[in-house]
Design an enzyme around this catalytic site. Structure first.
Site, PDB file in Angstrom:
ATOM      1  N   GLY B  46      37.867  51.115  38.309  1.00  0.00           N
ATOM      2  CA  GLY B  46      36.639  50.399  38.620  1.00  0.00           C
ATOM      3  C   GLY B  46      35.433  50.909  37.843  1.00  0.00           C
ATOM      4  O   GLY B  46      35.260  52.115  37.688  1.00  0.00           O
ATOM      5  N   ASN B 127      35.908  44.262  43.152  1.00  0.00           N
ATOM      6  CA  ASN B 127      36.182  45.119  44.295  1.00  0.00           C
ATOM      7  C   ASN B 127      35.087  44.846  45.319  1.00  0.00           C
ATOM      8  O   ASN B 127      33.960  45.291  45.144  1.00  0.00           O
ATOM      9  CB  ASN B 127      36.172  46.588  43.863  1.00  0.00           C
ATOM     10  CG  ASN B 127      36.378  47.527  45.022  1.00  0.00           C
ATOM     11  OD1 ASN B 127      36.442  47.092  46.180  1.00  0.00           O
ATOM     12  ND2 ASN B 127      36.487  48.804  44.733  1.00  0.00           N
ATOM     13  N   CYS B 130      33.443  47.757  48.590  1.00  0.00           N
ATOM     14  CA  CYS B 130      32.362  48.764  48.592  1.00  0.00           C
ATOM     15  C   CYS B 130      31.327  48.364  49.637  1.00  0.00           C
ATOM     16  O   CYS B 130      31.107  47.189  49.889  1.00  0.00           O
ATOM     17  CB  CYS B 130      31.648  48.839  47.250  1.00  0.00           C
ATOM     18  SG  CYS B 130      32.617  48.472  45.815  1.00  0.00           S
ATOM     19  N   LYS B 165      39.435  40.990  44.801  1.00  0.00           N
ATOM     20  CA  LYS B 165      40.352  41.916  45.485  1.00  0.00           C
ATOM     21  C   LYS B 165      39.933  42.065  46.932  1.00  0.00           C
ATOM     22  O   LYS B 165      38.810  42.476  47.228  1.00  0.00           O
ATOM     23  CB  LYS B 165      40.368  43.278  44.793  1.00  0.00           C
ATOM     24  CG  LYS B 165      41.408  44.226  45.395  1.00  0.00           C
ATOM     25  CD  LYS B 165      41.746  45.364  44.477  1.00  0.00           C
ATOM     26  CE  LYS B 165      42.861  46.216  45.049  1.00  0.00           C
ATOM     27  NZ  LYS B 165      43.244  47.318  44.154  1.00  0.00           N
ATOM     28  N   ASN B 192      43.609  45.830  49.188  1.00  0.00           N
ATOM     29  CA  ASN B 192      43.002  47.117  48.889  1.00  0.00           C
ATOM     30  C   ASN B 192      43.517  48.123  49.936  1.00  0.00           C
ATOM     31  O   ASN B 192      44.337  47.771  50.786  1.00  0.00           O
ATOM     32  CB  ASN B 192      41.465  46.980  48.932  1.00  0.00           C
ATOM     33  CG  ASN B 192      40.787  47.979  48.007  1.00  0.00           C
ATOM     34  OD1 ASN B 192      41.223  49.124  47.905  1.00  0.00           O
ATOM     35  ND2 ASN B 192      39.729  47.553  47.344  1.00  0.00           N
ATOM     36  N   THR B 193      43.020  49.342  49.928  1.00  0.00           N
ATOM     37  CA  THR B 193      43.539  50.351  50.860  1.00  0.00           C
ATOM     38  C   THR B 193      43.069  50.103  52.294  1.00  0.00           C
ATOM     39  O   THR B 193      42.025  49.489  52.528  1.00  0.00           O
ATOM     40  CB  THR B 193      43.088  51.751  50.442  1.00  0.00           C
ATOM     41  OG1 THR B 193      41.660  51.774  50.358  1.00  0.00           O
ATOM     42  CG2 THR B 193      43.668  52.138  49.103  1.00  0.00           C
ATOM     43  N   THR B 266      49.830  53.478  43.735  1.00  0.00           N
ATOM     44  CA  THR B 266      50.150  54.868  44.093  1.00  0.00           C
ATOM     45  C   THR B 266      51.501  55.323  43.535  1.00  0.00           C
ATOM     46  O   THR B 266      51.683  56.504  43.237  1.00  0.00           O
ATOM     47  CB  THR B 266      50.102  54.986  45.625  1.00  0.00           C
ATOM     48  OG1 THR B 266      48.778  54.632  46.035  1.00  0.00           O
ATOM     49  CG2 THR B 266      50.403  56.382  46.104  1.00  0.00           C
TER      50      THR B 266
END
Lengths: 267, 302
Positions: B46, B127, B130, B165, B192-193, B266
């Site tokens: 990013g 993204n 945030c 995303k 995303n996570t 990951t």
């Protein structure tokens, strides 16, 4: 770009040398050939729920035999798995990683005199350094700190360093061997009056901070080998940072060795 | 020979395997283990308009079958990325997805415009997980209206297709996906996570310097497959499915759930050759099952 090798290395030896400390010897000719003191390898566990590889510093290399040795402490599940890997099994490793100690920092036109300062399981990467420096004719005073004298690791390290060190000084926290107190104490008392050309150190953060402070006081350049939790080991995840000059930098790529007057040891 | 190519928002990817942002740098490090030319696309780490300092360490904590990270999107800015990383990527015959982050709508516009003159990029990936500092720190990706708005403004300034995303830290991911679609997104990437936490019981402290972080790895895969499945049914946008993909079987699961491409994150840490091994596994699977093109199995779950 740095040369790194992702290889399946055969385990030649993996045995307990102290109550929670193990020595592993690996057949890894590509890495043994290129590895420098202070560099590390990533060890892949291939163990389902334990995802991440473990960063472990290089204790020694033998280019002729194509082997390398690591000394590690079992501190959690990952290192416990590692300690149970049997002889002759292949283990995937990636290395050699990181910058390593800067031995070119020493003047080449005159004989150097350096101090090598290590604490406990932080000492292993300093052995390859001592060996490398000794081969270049550098005079080496070694200062090592341990909790107490009941350390077989201490005996092994003293024994290995004996032929290459000018002086081996021990400190124990309980006073059961050598100087009673921290390793920086013995460095301060026995090293008083010696103007070292460079101090090299590896160990717990608090110890590194004390070494950096002492080096600053006596106006001696120093190099500290740091440790931080890592995921990739090659600079992509930006997980393993320490503060250098107000910015976070990667231990795996810009480190693990930093100049003592630049890096913050307390994160 | 099987046909691995996929069409993503009008752009042909030579294979369905993509890398996940923040796990592959800009490809340089992994190019020693992976033939980048075989990847459908590389999603780079990013970038923001100004440099971001990142979070205090520790930033990483391993968990059972996963890991938590709280990197804080540390990056040296889009300008630095364009100057230092983009030239390397141009040597390879793969697509480049640039992941953009911001703390305000204005940040996203600024970073999108940083790429006005840049050559060699094929997509933006927004993204939107945030925190929006103008909305009390609430992530843009947790509100359908905010997701729609940020997508719309970036679309107005983007010269390449925009992938949004999605954050899984929401009650109803379909509503967010529809927000992005209404804002003009060309594609979606999910998930995303998942927000998580670990505590060091000896020190009585959180392990992460940031206290909480994002969970990734095989532990989150079933959540990701479920969300891809739901979103694929509810929107017409192509999807990059991601979340815990570490084997070719995982990738096929995502494709059957409706993903057009699959991204590997990951798993790159656990196995630097993961992307290529997954791709080889997909090829064998297609040959064994006489599948000519992945369209034959894409979204087959009713």
């Amino acid at each position: 770009m740095k040369e790194m090798h992702l290889i399946d290395a055969k385990i030649i030896r993996n045995e307990k040398i102290d109550h929670d400390i193990f020595a592993m010897e690996l057949h890894a000719p590509e890495i043994a050939k290129t590895a420098r003191a202070g560099q590390f390898i990533m060890v892949y566990l291939d163990k389902g729920e334990l995802l991440l590889p473990r960063p472990i510093s290089i204790y020694d290399t033998d280019c002729d035999a194509g082997t390398m040795k690591i000394i590690y402490q079992v501190v959690g599940k990952g290192t416990a798995v590692l300690s149970k890997l049997p002889f002759a099994q292949d283990v995937k490793i990636l290395g050699a990683l990181g910058n390593g100690f800067d031995i070119e920092a020493l003047a080449s036109d005159k004989p150097s005199h350096v101090a090598i300062v290590g604490g406990g399981i932080g000492i292993p990467p300093l052995y390859l350094l001592a060996k490398t420096l000794a081969a270049r004719g550098v005079k080496i005073d070694v200062y090592m700190g341990f909790r107490n004298a009941a350390s077989i690791l201490m005996d092994i390290l003293v024994n290995d360093l004996l032929p290459i060190a000018n002086k081996n000084s021990i400190a124990t926290e309980d006073g059961s061997a050598g100087y009673h107190g921290y390793v920086t104490g013995v460095l301060e008392s026995q090293g008083a009056g010696i103007q070292y050309d460079e101090i090299f150190s590896c160990g717990p953060k608090l110890m590194l901070q004390a070494v950096a402070n002492l080096a600053k006081r006596v106006n001696t350049p120093c190099q500290l080998c740091m440790e931080e939790r890592m995921a990739c080991g090659i600079g992509t995840c930006v997980g393993c940072v320490v503060k250098v000059g107000g910015n976070y930098v990667r231990v795996c790529t810009e480190g693990p060795v930093f100049r003592g007057d630049e890096v913050m040891c307390d994160g | 020979m099987v046909d691995l190519s996929v069409n993503f928002a009008g752009v042909e990817l030579k294979s369905p395997i993509v890398t996940a942002s923040g796990t592959f740098g800009s490809g340089k490090e992994y190019s020693q283990f992976v033939d980048l030319n075989r990847l459908g696309a590389i999603t780079v780490k990013g970038v923001s308009h100004e440099p971001w300092a990142g979070n205090p360490p520790p930033r990483i904590a391993e968990t059972h079958g996963g890991m938590l990270n709280a990197i804080g999107l540390q990056n040296p800015s889009a300008r630095e990325f364009i100057a230092n990383d983009l030239p390397f990527l141009k040597q390879f015959d793969t697509k480049v997805i640039v992941n953009l982050c911001g703390r305000t709508i204005e940040d996203y516009i600024a970073v999108a415009k940083d790429f006005d003159e840049a050559e060699g990029i094929d997509f933006f990936e927004l993204n939107i997980s945030c925190p929006n500092i103008k909305a009390g720190g609430m992530a843009m990706g947790t509100d359908p209206k905010m997701a729609e708005e940020v997508t719309r403004v970036v679309k107005q300034h983007a010269k390449v297709p925009v992938i949004v995303k999605l954050s899984p830290n929401v009650t109803d991911i379909v509503s967010i996906a529809k927000g992005a679609e209404a804002g003009g997104a060309d594609g979606l990437c999910l998930i995303n996570t998942l927000l998580g936490m670990r505590i060091d019981i000896r020190n009585k402290q959180p392990i992460l310097g940031n206290k909480i972080g994002g969970l990734s790895g095989p532990a989150i895969k079933p959540v990701a497959v479920r969300m891809v499945y739901q979103v694929a049914k509810a929107t017409n946008l192509p999807i990059i499915g991601t979340g815990g993909v570490s084997t070719w079987e995982d990738a096929i699961e995502f494709i059957m759930a409706g993903a057009t491409a699959v991204s590997v994150g990951t798993a790159n840490f656990a196995n630097p050759r993961a992307t290529i091994e997954i791709l080889d596994g997909i090829i064998s699977y297609m040959q064994d099952n006489k599948i000519q093109n992945l369209n034959q199995i894409r979204g087959i779950i009713e």
